[in-house]
Design a protein around this motif. Sequence first.
Motif, PDB file in Angstrom:
ATOM      1  N   ASN A 151      -6.711   4.029   1.781  1.00  0.00           N
ATOM      2  CA  ASN A 151      -6.096   2.634   2.001  1.00  0.00           C
ATOM      3  C   ASN A 151      -4.989   2.880   2.790  1.00  0.00           C
ATOM      4  O   ASN A 151      -4.719   2.200   3.903  1.00  0.00           O
ATOM      5  CB  ASN A 151      -5.682   1.901   0.678  1.00  0.00           C
ATOM      6  N   LEU A 152      -3.916   3.707   2.451  1.00  0.00           N
ATOM      7  CA  LEU A 152      -2.648   3.995   3.003  1.00  0.00           C
ATOM      8  C   LEU A 152      -3.125   4.332   4.476  1.00  0.00           C
ATOM      9  O   LEU A 152      -2.412   3.939   5.556  1.00  0.00           O
ATOM     10  CB  LEU A 152      -1.910   5.173   2.386  1.00  0.00           C
ATOM     11  N   ASP A 195      -5.922   9.523  -7.131  1.00  0.00           N
ATOM     12  CA  ASP A 195      -5.222   8.568  -8.104  1.00  0.00           C
ATOM     13  C   ASP A 195      -5.902   8.655  -9.256  1.00  0.00           C
ATOM     14  O   ASP A 195      -5.631   7.550  -9.928  1.00  0.00           O
ATOM     15  CB  ASP A 195      -5.513   7.328  -7.286  1.00  0.00           C
ATOM     16  N   ILE A 254      -0.525   8.366  -6.849  1.00  0.00           N
ATOM     17  CA  ILE A 254      -1.208   9.422  -6.305  1.00  0.00           C
ATOM     18  C   ILE A 254      -0.480  10.640  -7.212  1.00  0.00           C
ATOM     19  O   ILE A 254       0.763  10.677  -7.402  1.00  0.00           O
ATOM     20  CB  ILE A 254      -0.773   9.607  -4.757  1.00  0.00           C
ATOM     21  N   SER A 304      -8.479  10.047  -2.190  1.00  0.00           N
ATOM     22  CA  SER A 304      -9.075   9.089  -3.288  1.00  0.00           C
ATOM     23  C   SER A 304      -8.573   7.605  -2.389  1.00  0.00           C
ATOM     24  O   SER A 304      -8.134   7.580  -1.347  1.00  0.00           O
ATOM     25  CB  SER A 304      -7.787   9.171  -4.155  1.00  0.00           C
ATOM     26  N   THR A 305      -8.968   6.423  -3.085  1.00  0.00           N
ATOM     27  CA  THR A 305      -8.903   5.352  -2.477  1.00  0.00           C
ATOM     28  C   THR A 305      -7.464   4.767  -2.192  1.00  0.00           C
ATOM     29  O   THR A 305      -7.269   4.278  -1.161  1.00  0.00           O
ATOM     30  CB  THR A 305      -9.281   4.105  -3.550  1.00  0.00           C
ATOM     31  N   GLU A 306      -6.455   5.364  -2.973  1.00  0.00           N
ATOM     32  CA  GLU A 306      -5.100   4.943  -2.559  1.00  0.00           C
ATOM     33  C   GLU A 306      -4.691   5.599  -1.226  1.00  0.00           C
ATOM     34  O   GLU A 306      -4.177   5.132  -0.246  1.00  0.00           O
ATOM     35  CB  GLU A 306      -4.200   5.563  -3.768  1.00  0.00           C
ATOM     36  N   ILE A 307      -5.199   6.997  -1.065  1.00  0.00           N
ATOM     37  CA  ILE A 307      -4.897   7.570   0.194  1.00  0.00           C
ATOM     38  C   ILE A 307      -5.488   6.809   1.486  1.00  0.00           C
ATOM     39  O   ILE A 307      -5.016   6.627   2.628  1.00  0.00           O
ATOM     40  CB  ILE A 307      -5.085   9.028   0.134  1.00  0.00           C
ATOM     41  N   THR A 343       0.845  -1.113  -0.083  1.00  0.00           N
ATOM     42  CA  THR A 343       0.003  -0.130   0.048  1.00  0.00           C
ATOM     43  C   THR A 343       0.840   1.283   0.066  1.00  0.00           C
ATOM     44  O   THR A 343       0.705   2.336  -0.630  1.00  0.00           O
ATOM     45  CB  THR A 343      -0.960  -0.071   1.254  1.00  0.00           C
ATOM     46  N   GLU A 352      -4.183   1.363   6.606  1.00  0.00           N
ATOM     47  CA  GLU A 352      -3.204   0.357   6.924  1.00  0.00           C
ATOM     48  C   GLU A 352      -2.117   0.946   8.008  1.00  0.00           C
ATOM     49  O   GLU A 352      -2.073   0.282   8.947  1.00  0.00           O
ATOM     50  CB  GLU A 352      -2.222   0.036   5.657  1.00  0.00           C
ATOM     51  N   LEU A 353      -1.857   2.042   7.769  1.00  0.00           N
ATOM     52  CA  LEU A 353      -0.973   2.665   9.055  1.00  0.00           C
ATOM     53  C   LEU A 353      -1.809   2.900  10.224  1.00  0.00           C
ATOM     54  O   LEU A 353      -1.119   2.685  11.350  1.00  0.00           O
ATOM     55  CB  LEU A 353      -0.645   4.130   8.363  1.00  0.00           C
TER      56      LEU A 353
END
Lengths: 198, 198
Positions: free
Chosen positions: B10-11, A66, A55, B5-8, A47, B14-15
């Motif tokens: 997700n990150l 994204d 990004i 956005s999804t990527e952020i 991730t 996870e963190l």
Amino acid sequence: MDYFSTEITNLIEELGRLPGIGNKTAQRLAFHIIHMPKEQVDKLSDTIKSAKENIRFCKECFTLTDKEICPICASKERNKKLIMVVESTKDLAAYEKVGKYDGVYHVLHGAISPMLGIGPNDIKLKELMVRLKNDVDELIIATNSNLEGETTAMYITKLVKPSGIKMTRIASGVPVGGDLECIDEVTLLRALEHRIEL
Amino acid sequence: MDYFSTEITNLIEELGRLPGIGNKTAQRLAFHIIHMPKEQVDKLSDTIKSAKENIRFCKECFTLTDKEICPICASKERNKKLIMVVESTKDLAAYEKVGKYDGVYHVLHGAISPMLGIGPNDIKLKELMVRLKNDVDELIIATNSNLEGETTAMYITKLVKPSGIKMTRIASGVPVGGDLECIDEVTLLRALEHRIEL
């Protein structure tokens, strides 16, 4: 730190580079990661990499996203003629959480700071000027209420004023629920100056 | 949180799974990572994966290491007949930082805790008994000074006592530099009981 193996020491070092993560916290996180199931560790690692790779800036408002165009700019329900200027994607998120703003944003990615050597060309100001050539009803300046934020707000005002676009600045004053005795003098003065009639 | 956005998102998620990392901190770390140079992000991501893949237990003392035998057990300068029993690799590291101990360790990876359902078979106790079949002069029990640590220390004492190996427990009392008025009653009592003659 040769009493840990190189792999653990490396992990502690890498985690310790993150902001607000001291050596003790990095150590605690490292051991937690080592004890996590492999799939979870892989997911965390992937991730991180994937976020950095995918990004980019939204082509319209320059927020981090994204996609080519962020969900806010892509939405048909948002008023494109109302632009709120913020310093960062985090500030955008703060206003989105409120959920009452139906315009779009412009993310500067910083604020003018002579102290830190950040000038008007180091933030997304030129990009804002390009956007203002389109039909815009109002430009809300929502930079932070500190020295850098106020400087940036003033700079934008001078730059945009001649075009005749309506410009506003978010109100500054006593936070809701705040105790007067705990609030700094500048804020108290600001709250007095900008008092509204009842 | 669809305004990121999804990527952020997700990150941040996870963190946020890591211990002691709340949503706000996860958000701050995520944006920091996205703004970090690509090489640094790759290094962080790879180090996490590599640590998980390469860290295993030392075949002798069961500390976490990336080698078959950890540097401490492999060192010729360490006294193999002196074994200190600790709960975790972090505790081993704490004593190694002091730098005055020249024996070896045995890492239990936990402590007996009926509350948490951790029994003698869930920690590296059998492995300790196997090691004690070799020639050992002294076994220092350095489990934590809490309920679980004391229970484990008592259990090991009962188990090992019949073999006639010399067993010791690290001293418990007022920490150096500690103000008496700030120290709990149990510690004060312990310090009184174990007072030494001057």
